[in-house]
Scaffold this motif. Structure first.
Motif, PDB file in Angstrom:
ATOM      1  N   THR A 193      37.676  41.698  35.966  1.00  0.00           N
ATOM      2  CA  THR A 193      36.969  40.652  36.537  1.00  0.00           C
ATOM      3  C   THR A 193      35.891  40.356  35.670  1.00  0.00           C
ATOM      4  N   GLU A 194      35.858  39.077  35.229  1.00  0.00           N
ATOM      5  CA  GLU A 194      35.018  38.422  34.396  1.00  0.00           C
ATOM      6  C   GLU A 194      33.831  37.578  35.192  1.00  0.00           C
ATOM      7  N   LYS A 195      34.251  36.688  36.031  1.00  0.00           N
ATOM      8  CA  LYS A 195      32.944  36.088  36.878  1.00  0.00           C
ATOM      9  C   LYS A 195      33.557  35.645  38.031  1.00  0.00           C
ATOM     10  N   THR A 196      32.681  35.541  39.027  1.00  0.00           N
ATOM     11  CA  THR A 196      33.118  35.372  40.251  1.00  0.00           C
ATOM     12  C   THR A 196      32.215  34.127  40.711  1.00  0.00           C
ATOM     13  N   PHE A 197      32.477  32.934  41.289  1.00  0.00           N
ATOM     14  CA  PHE A 197      31.482  32.010  41.711  1.00  0.00           C
ATOM     15  C   PHE A 197      32.184  31.585  42.981  1.00  0.00           C
ATOM     16  N   SER A 198      31.050  31.494  43.755  1.00  0.00           N
ATOM     17  CA  SER A 198      31.242  30.980  45.113  1.00  0.00           C
ATOM     18  C   SER A 198      30.342  30.118  45.691  1.00  0.00           C
ATOM     19  N   GLN A 199      30.768  29.174  46.434  1.00  0.00           N
ATOM     20  CA  GLN A 199      30.116  27.933  46.883  1.00  0.00           C
ATOM     21  C   GLN A 199      30.835  27.310  47.901  1.00  0.00           C
ATOM     22  N   SER A 200      30.075  27.139  49.026  1.00  0.00           N
ATOM     23  CA  SER A 200      30.472  26.304  50.439  1.00  0.00           C
ATOM     24  C   SER A 200      31.639  26.927  50.646  1.00  0.00           C
ATOM     25  N   GLY A 201      31.915  27.986  50.868  1.00  0.00           N
ATOM     26  CA  GLY A 201      33.121  28.838  51.394  1.00  0.00           C
ATOM     27  C   GLY A 201      34.278  29.074  50.431  1.00  0.00           C
ATOM     28  N   SER A 202      34.189  28.619  49.234  1.00  0.00           N
ATOM     29  CA  SER A 202      35.466  28.804  48.097  1.00  0.00           C
ATOM     30  C   SER A 202      34.610  29.619  47.018  1.00  0.00           C
ATOM     31  N   THR A 203      35.837  30.228  46.698  1.00  0.00           N
ATOM     32  CA  THR A 203      35.513  31.448  45.928  1.00  0.00           C
ATOM     33  C   THR A 203      36.505  31.249  44.767  1.00  0.00           C
ATOM     34  N   ILE A 204      35.936  31.250  43.442  1.00  0.00           N
ATOM     35  CA  ILE A 204      37.049  31.321  42.292  1.00  0.00           C
ATOM     36  C   ILE A 204      36.341  32.601  41.420  1.00  0.00           C
ATOM     37  N   THR A 205      37.586  33.407  40.965  1.00  0.00           N
ATOM     38  CA  THR A 205      37.312  34.574  40.297  1.00  0.00           C
ATOM     39  C   THR A 205      38.009  34.477  38.852  1.00  0.00           C
ATOM     40  N   SER A 206      37.652  35.047  37.809  1.00  0.00           N
ATOM     41  CA  SER A 206      38.294  34.677  36.709  1.00  0.00           C
ATOM     42  C   SER A 206      38.446  36.319  36.230  1.00  0.00           C
ATOM     43  N   LEU A 207      39.612  36.487  35.757  1.00  0.00           N
ATOM     44  CA  LEU A 207      40.283  37.956  35.440  1.00  0.00           C
ATOM     45  C   LEU A 207      40.885  37.771  34.062  1.00  0.00           C
ATOM     46  N   ALA A 208      40.850  38.738  33.633  1.00  0.00           N
ATOM     47  CA  ALA A 208      41.387  38.987  32.162  1.00  0.00           C
ATOM     48  C   ALA A 208      42.266  40.160  31.934  1.00  0.00           C
ATOM     49  N   LYS A 209      43.410  40.018  31.190  1.00  0.00           N
ATOM     50  CA  LYS A 209      44.221  41.245  30.859  1.00  0.00           C
ATOM     51  C   LYS A 209      45.041  40.891  29.666  1.00  0.00           C
ATOM     52  N   GLY A 210      44.928  41.764  28.796  1.00  0.00           N
ATOM     53  CA  GLY A 210      45.519  41.416  27.053  1.00  0.00           C
ATOM     54  C   GLY A 210      45.185  39.958  26.843  1.00  0.00           C
ATOM     55  N   THR A 211      45.855  39.202  26.585  1.00  0.00           N
ATOM     56  CA  THR A 211      45.644  37.729  26.276  1.00  0.00           C
ATOM     57  C   THR A 211      45.669  36.896  27.351  1.00  0.00           C
ATOM     58  N   TRP A 212      45.766  37.286  28.493  1.00  0.00           N
ATOM     59  CA  TRP A 212      45.864  36.279  29.751  1.00  0.00           C
ATOM     60  C   TRP A 212      44.672  36.109  30.360  1.00  0.00           C
ATOM     61  N   GLN A 213      44.303  34.984  30.910  1.00  0.00           N
ATOM     62  CA  GLN A 213      43.220  34.755  31.733  1.00  0.00           C
ATOM     63  C   GLN A 213      43.891  34.283  32.920  1.00  0.00           C
ATOM     64  N   LEU A 214      43.297  34.516  34.104  1.00  0.00           N
ATOM     65  CA  LEU A 214      43.484  34.269  35.250  1.00  0.00           C
ATOM     66  C   LEU A 214      42.505  33.589  36.361  1.00  0.00           C
ATOM     67  N   LYS A 215      42.784  32.839  37.004  1.00  0.00           N
ATOM     68  CA  LYS A 215      42.002  32.038  37.915  1.00  0.00           C
ATOM     69  C   LYS A 215      42.386  32.408  39.259  1.00  0.00           C
ATOM     70  N   SER A 216      41.738  33.148  40.107  1.00  0.00           N
ATOM     71  CA  SER A 216      41.963  33.185  41.582  1.00  0.00           C
ATOM     72  C   SER A 216      41.275  32.131  42.354  1.00  0.00           C
ATOM     73  N   SER A 217      41.818  31.348  42.963  1.00  0.00           N
ATOM     74  CA  SER A 217      41.155  30.287  43.653  1.00  0.00           C
ATOM     75  C   SER A 217      41.512  30.232  45.102  1.00  0.00           C
ATOM     76  N   ASP A 218      40.046  30.504  45.866  1.00  0.00           N
ATOM     77  CA  ASP A 218      40.154  30.707  47.429  1.00  0.00           C
ATOM     78  C   ASP A 218      39.358  29.457  48.011  1.00  0.00           C
ATOM     79  N   HIS A 219      40.251  28.612  48.446  1.00  0.00           N
ATOM     80  CA  HIS A 219      39.536  27.607  49.295  1.00  0.00           C
ATOM     81  C   HIS A 219      39.984  27.489  50.996  1.00  0.00           C
ATOM     82  N   SER A 220      39.963  28.681  51.459  1.00  0.00           N
ATOM     83  CA  SER A 220      40.683  28.640  52.818  1.00  0.00           C
ATOM     84  C   SER A 220      39.536  28.879  54.081  1.00  0.00           C
TER      85      SER A 220
END
Length: 181
Positions: A122-149
């Motif tokens: 996990t590199e960063k997590t940003f939460s605002q107004s009930g939404s959460t975006i988490t940035s993750l990394a593994k090897g050369t890949w970047q992953l954004k988990s985006s939760d707007h539920s």
């Protein structure tokens, strides 16, 4: 129809965010777990250059996301992946059917936790107004988990991009092509 347009716009924002961002961990307000040092993904998903394993493929990344998400209570959405033609080996988009999950917010958090146990940092997590975006990394890949539920529209997405120079060139070419369209 209005909901579909909103979902498409949100997906576009997530895709834009997935291609952008920094790895410098300058987000002081977010969660930074770079020092966690987990190498569990080396055995489970092929590892990555950082873990001393082989480079991850798009198929391996897709499998890791799907395994973590379904283990957390999500079922894959019937919608096709939102990956531009030609970028299939550089980008993965996995969208669960958040409407069918018992608790989409909890399932999204548990998916991120499971990915962390699989070697994603996990590199960063940003939460605002009930939404959460988490940035993750593994090897050369970047992953954004985006939760707007948290609102009336339940939208959760996982978008991963490969940051190798070859993929960066393909992303740039796709962007230029779309500017001309």
């Amino acid at each position: 129809m209005r909901k579909a347009k909103w979902v498409a716009a949100a997906a576009g924002v997530v895709l834009l965010v997935a291609g952008c961002g920094s790895n410098d961990s300058s987000d002081k307000g977010g969660s930074n777990a770079k020092e966690s040092g987990s190498t569990a993904g080396s055995e489970a998903g092929g590892g990555g250059a950082e873990a001393g394993g082989a480079e991850l493929t798009a198929d391996a990344v897709r499998t890791e996301i799907e395994t973590a998400a379904t283990g957390a209570g999500f079922a894959k959405s019937d919608r096709p992946e939102n990956v531009p033609t030609g970028l299939e080996q550089c980008m993965v988009s996995w969208t669960p059917d958040a409407q069918k999950a018992a608790d989409p917010k909890k399932s999204a958090a548990e998916t991120v936790t499971a990915l962390g146990k699989g070697g994603w940092k996990t590199e960063k997590t940003f939460s605002q107004s009930g939404s959460t975006i988490t940035s993750l990394a593994k090897g050369t890949w970047q992953l954004k988990s985006s939760d707007h539920s948290a609102g009336p529209v339940k939208l959760v997405m996982f978008v991963a991009t490969d940051t190798t120079p070859a993929c960066e060139a393909l992303f740039k070419a796709d962007l230029e092509k779309n500017k001309k369209s």
